[in-house]
Motif scaffolding. Sequence first.
Motif, PDB file in Angstrom:
ATOM      1  N   UNK A  58       0.911  -1.259   0.091  1.00 17.49           N
ATOM      2  CA  UNK A  58       0.038   0.109   0.105  1.00 17.49           C
ATOM      3  C   UNK A  58       0.997   1.325  -0.143  1.00 17.49           C
ATOM      4  N   UNK A  59       1.931   1.110   0.821  1.00 20.13           N
ATOM      5  CA  UNK A  59       2.820   2.228   0.871  1.00 20.13           C
ATOM      6  C   UNK A  59       3.424   2.783  -0.512  1.00 20.13           C
ATOM      7  N   UNK A  60       3.854   1.775  -1.234  1.00 15.98           N
ATOM      8  CA  UNK A  60       4.562   1.731  -2.505  1.00 15.98           C
ATOM      9  C   UNK A  60       3.787   2.302  -3.700  1.00 15.98           C
ATOM     10  N   UNK A  61       2.367   1.427  -3.492  1.00 16.21           N
ATOM     11  CA  UNK A  61       1.355   1.940  -4.470  1.00 16.21           C
ATOM     12  C   UNK A  61       0.969   3.569  -4.192  1.00 16.21           C
ATOM     13  N   UNK A 121      -2.530  12.921   2.179  1.00 20.12           N
ATOM     14  CA  UNK A 121      -1.263  13.628   1.904  1.00 20.12           C
ATOM     15  C   UNK A 121      -0.998  13.438   0.355  1.00 20.12           C
ATOM     16  N   UNK A 122      -0.737  14.515  -0.247  1.00 15.67           N
ATOM     17  CA  UNK A 122      -0.264  14.319  -1.688  1.00 15.67           C
ATOM     18  C   UNK A 122       0.964  14.938  -1.927  1.00 15.67           C
ATOM     19  N   UNK A 141       6.108  12.891  -3.668  1.00  7.32           N
ATOM     20  CA  UNK A 141       4.752  12.874  -4.156  1.00  7.32           C
ATOM     21  C   UNK A 141       3.905  11.640  -4.292  1.00  7.32           C
ATOM     22  N   UNK A 142       2.892  11.557  -4.249  1.00 10.45           N
ATOM     23  CA  UNK A 142       2.213  10.365  -4.064  1.00 10.45           C
ATOM     24  C   UNK A 142       0.651  10.765  -3.998  1.00 10.45           C
ATOM     25  N   UNK A 143      -0.326   9.759  -3.605  1.00 11.59           N
ATOM     26  CA  UNK A 143      -1.711   9.814  -3.519  1.00 11.59           C
ATOM     27  C   UNK A 143      -2.328   9.253  -2.287  1.00 11.59           C
ATOM     28  N   UNK A 144      -2.841  10.051  -1.345  1.00 11.16           N
ATOM     29  CA  UNK A 144      -3.439   9.771  -0.121  1.00 11.16           C
ATOM     30  C   UNK A 144      -2.510   8.878   0.860  1.00 11.16           C
TER      31      UNK A 144
END
Length: 175
Positions: A58-61, A121-122, A141-144
Amino acid sequence: MKSYIVIILSFFLFSCSNEPSLQKYFVDNSESPDFIALDLGSSIINTEKMTLSKEDKEVLKSFEKMNIIAFKKDSLNEEKYTLESKKVKEILKSEKYQELMRMGSGNNGGAIYFVGEEEHIDEFVLFATGKENGFAVVRILGNDMNPSQIMSLVSLMQKANLNLEQLKPLKSFMN
């Protein structure tokens, strides 16, 4: 038809902000000889030989990429160092960035900021300074993402076989 075009153009012109942002700062300074800029994809974390938990996956995703910009201070660019670090600090004072934590003291220190809501957090931002060496800004940078995921990501980076080839330009620049 003309009224639709006028409405669309008006929306575009008024929605574009001239406010400073880290993204604009990275673009404006990426070609300067005093800076090194790197864009690193999720491929930097090589997990092929690791057994990942559901949480790790999930973290990597949620992780998309990392942007790094570093300013190398020397005796010839002390004024520019002061000016540039002040610009970054001003950007990070805007309402967009929320400070999560501050660390260090004296000549070396840093702070972590985030963009978004606490559980959605984005962007995480690490701003680290060293009076002798310069400063670096790292955007994750990431999603949620959430704060615990960023800690898990750091842990995964420590355990994983990092693709250090992608970091060679940074190492060369700092030496």
